[in-house]
Design a protein around this motif. Structure first.
Motif, PDB file in Angstrom:
ATOM      1  N   LEU A  90       0.829  -1.216   0.000  1.00 51.87           N
ATOM      2  CA  LEU A  90       0.000   0.000   0.000  1.00 51.87           C
ATOM      3  C   LEU A  90       0.858   1.259   0.000  1.00 51.87           C
ATOM      4  CD1 LEU A  90      -2.651   1.615   0.388  1.00 51.87           C
ATOM      5  CD2 LEU A  90      -2.417   1.201   2.846  1.00 51.87           C
ATOM      6  N   PRO A 136       1.557   2.163  -4.246  1.00 53.03           N
ATOM      7  CA  PRO A 136       0.109   2.408  -4.103  1.00 53.03           C
ATOM      8  C   PRO A 136      -0.689   2.101  -5.370  1.00 53.03           C
ATOM      9  CG  PRO A 136       1.360   4.472  -4.164  1.00 53.03           C
ATOM     10  CD  PRO A 136       2.355   3.376  -4.033  1.00 53.03           C
ATOM     11  N   GLN A 137      -0.105   2.365  -6.551  1.00 54.15           N
ATOM     12  CA  GLN A 137      -0.856   2.099  -7.785  1.00 54.15           C
ATOM     13  C   GLN A 137      -1.086   0.592  -7.964  1.00 54.15           C
ATOM     14  OE1 GLN A 137       0.785   3.912 -11.310  1.00 54.15           O
ATOM     15  NE2 GLN A 137      -0.733   2.947 -12.652  1.00 54.15           N
ATOM     16  N   HIS A 178      -1.164  -1.603  -5.503  1.00 54.13           N
ATOM     17  CA  HIS A 178      -2.115  -1.987  -4.459  1.00 54.13           C
ATOM     18  C   HIS A 178      -3.542  -1.730  -4.924  1.00 54.13           C
ATOM     19  CE1 HIS A 178      -4.530  -1.268  -0.786  1.00 54.13           C
ATOM     20  NE2 HIS A 178      -3.781  -2.223  -0.260  1.00 54.13           N
ATOM     21  N   SER A 179      -3.742  -0.563  -5.548  1.00 51.08           N
ATOM     22  CA  SER A 179      -5.084  -0.210  -6.020  1.00 51.08           C
ATOM     23  C   SER A 179      -5.556  -1.173  -7.113  1.00 51.08           C
ATOM     24  CB  SER A 179      -5.054   1.230  -6.551  1.00 51.08           C
ATOM     25  OG  SER A 179      -6.261   1.535  -7.190  1.00 51.08           O
ATOM     26  N   GLU A 180      -4.705  -1.434  -8.104  1.00 52.75           N
ATOM     27  CA  GLU A 180      -5.108  -2.306  -9.224  1.00 52.75           C
ATOM     28  C   GLU A 180      -5.330  -3.742  -8.772  1.00 52.75           C
ATOM     29  OE1 GLU A 180      -2.761  -1.934 -12.732  1.00 52.75           O
ATOM     30  OE2 GLU A 180      -2.852   0.251 -12.748  1.00 52.75           O
ATOM     31  N   GLN A 197      -8.593  -3.865  -6.691  1.00 47.70           N
ATOM     32  CA  GLN A 197      -9.780  -3.659  -7.532  1.00 47.70           C
ATOM     33  C   GLN A 197     -10.145  -4.948  -8.268  1.00 47.70           C
ATOM     34  OE1 GLN A 197     -10.001  -0.166 -10.103  1.00 47.70           O
ATOM     35  NE2 GLN A 197      -8.631   0.896  -8.694  1.00 47.70           N
ATOM     36  N   TYR A 215     -10.872  -7.984  -5.196  1.00 45.69           N
ATOM     37  CA  TYR A 215     -11.556  -7.649  -3.947  1.00 45.69           C
ATOM     38  C   TYR A 215     -12.442  -8.795  -3.445  1.00 45.69           C
ATOM     39  CZ  TYR A 215     -15.778  -6.546  -6.647  1.00 45.69           C
ATOM     40  OH  TYR A 215     -16.875  -6.601  -7.479  1.00 45.69           O
TER      41      TYR A 215
END
Length: 336
Positions: A74, A78-79, A81-83, A86, A89
Motif C-alpha cells: 500500500l 500504491p498504484q 495496491h489499487s489495481e 480492484q 476484492y
C-alpha cells in the motif's frame, strides 16, 4: 533526512525486496499452520487437540507477515495496491472471512461446552481451506497480470488447489516435527499424499506459466541464462524426491531425521519463490506495472524506510524468539 543519498531505483529495489521477504515468510510460517487446519480430521478429538497444540504458540505471530506485506504494498507501491485489490476484492474478502473464521474458531473451541466443540473444529478446518483456496486463486490471477478471461480463471483455479496442496504438505511436515506416536504416523501418510499432488501442481503451473508471458518464456527457454535457471526446477524436484525417500524410511527410523521433511519443504518453498521472483522482476504486476511505474514518491519512501529498519528487525527478532522458546515437541494442549 536519513537515506537522502538513496535514488528512486535503489528505494524501489529495497522495498520490493522487503515485500518479497514478507510474502515468503508469510507463505512458509502461516502456510504450515494453515496446512494443519486444512488437515484437521473430522472425528479424532485427540488428534485435533494435539494439532492445535502444535501451532498454538506461533500462529498469531505468523500472520504478522501478511499485515506487513499488505502495508508495504500500500505505502511503497500504491498504484499496484489499487489495481490488485480492484481486481481481487472478492477473493480478498473470502480470504479475510476465512482468517476471521479460523481465529474465532481457534478461541471458541476452548471456551464452549464440549458438545459444541466439534462445530467450531469444523469451522476451523473450513476457514483454513477457504483461506488457502482464496490465496492460491489470487496468486494465479496476479501471475496472469490480473486478467479475468476464461483461461486466466482456469489457471487461477489450478493455482488455488496447488497452493492448498503446498500448505497441506508443509503442515504435515510440521506435524512430523512437532508430534509423536499415532499422529506423527498419520502426518507421514498425509505428507506422502500431499507431496504427490504438490509435485503434479508444480509441473502443471510451471508449464502453463510459460504460455502466459512472452518475456518469461524467452528468459527460461531462449536466453543463455535459461540453462542456469533450469537448476532451480531440477533441484526442486530432487528435493521432493529426497523427501519422498525420507518419508518412506521415517516410520522405522526411531525418531531420527524428523526435522528433515520440514527442512526440505522450506527449501522447496524457497526455490519456487525464487523462480517466481526471477521470472517477474522488475514487475509488481506481471506484464502490466513495473516497480518504477508503481513506486511512491521517493521522499515518502525515505521517511518510511526509517520506520522499516526498526520494525522489520523487531518482527524478525520476535519471531525467532518465539520459535526458540517453544522449540521441541509440542506439549499436551491445555487452556488457562
Amino acid at each position: 533526512m536519513p537515506f537522502e543519498s538513496l535514488s528512486a531505483d535503489t528505494l524501489g529495489n529495497i522495498f520490493i525486496a522487503l515485500l518479497g521477504l514478507a510474502v515468503l515468510l508469510y507463505a512458509i510460517l502461516d502456510g504450515y499452520d494453515l496446512g494443519v487446519g486444512v488437515l484437521f480430521p473430522p472425528r479424532n478429538e485427540q488428534f485435533k487437540d494435539a494439532m492445535v497444540a502444535s501451532i498454538g504458540p506461533y500462529w498469531d505471530a505468523n500472520e504478522t507477515w501478511l499485515v506487513l506485506a499488505v502495508g508495504l504494498l500500500l505505502i511503497a507501491f500504491p498504484q499496484a495496491h489499487s489495481e490488485i485489490l480492484q481486481t481481487l476484492y472478492l477473493p480478498a474478502t473470502f480470504m479475510l472471512m476465512g482468517l476471521i473464521l479460523r481465529g474465532v474458531s481457534f478461541d471458541f473451541r476452548a471456551k464452549v461446552a464440549q458438545t459444541k466443540k466439534k462445530k467450531w473444529d469444523t469451522c476451523f478446518k473450513y476457514g483454513s481451506l477457504l483461506t488457502t483456496l482464496s490465496q492460491g486463486y489470487m496468486l494465479g490471477i496476479w501471475v496472469t497480470g490480473l486478467r479475468t478471461d476464461f483461461y486466466a480463471q482456469g489457471f487461477a483455479l489450478l493455482s488455488a488447489f496447488g497452493v492448498t496442496a503446498a500448505y497441506a504438505f508443509i503442515g504435515a511436515c510440521w506435524l512430523i516435527l512437532k508430534t509423536e506416536g499415532d499422529l506423527q504416523r498419520k502426518a507421514i501418510y498425509w505428507a506422502k499424499r500431499c507431496l504427490t499432488i504438490l509435485a503434479g501442481g508444480i509441473i502443471a503451473v510451471s508449464f502453463l506459466n510459460l504460455t502466459l508471458h512472452e518475456e518469461v518464456r524467452a528468459l527460461w527457454l531462449e536466453s543463455s541464462l535459461g540453462i542456469v535457471l533450469m537448476a532451480i526446477p531440477i533441484t526442486c524436484f530432487g528435493l521432493l524426491a529426497l523427501c519422498s525417500v525420507v518419508l518412506q524410511r521415517l516410520p522405522e527410523a526411531g525418531g531420527k531425521g524428523e526435522w528433515l521433511p520440514f527442512a526440505l519443504a522450506l527449501l522447496v518453498f524457497l526455490l519456487c519463490f525464487a523462480a517466481f521472483g526471477i521470472s517477474y522482476y522488475p514487475y509488481v504486476v506481471p506484464g502490466q506495472l513495473t516497480i518504477m511505474q508503481a513506486l511512491a514518491d521517493a521522499s515518502s519512501l525515505r521517511f518510511l524506510l526509517v520506520g522499516t529498519v526498526v520494525v522489520v528487525p523487531c518482527i524478525l527478532a520476535y519471531t525467532i524468539m518465539v520459535y526458540r522458546i517453544f522449540a521441541g515437541k509440542s506439549e499436551k494442549l491445555s487452556y488457562y
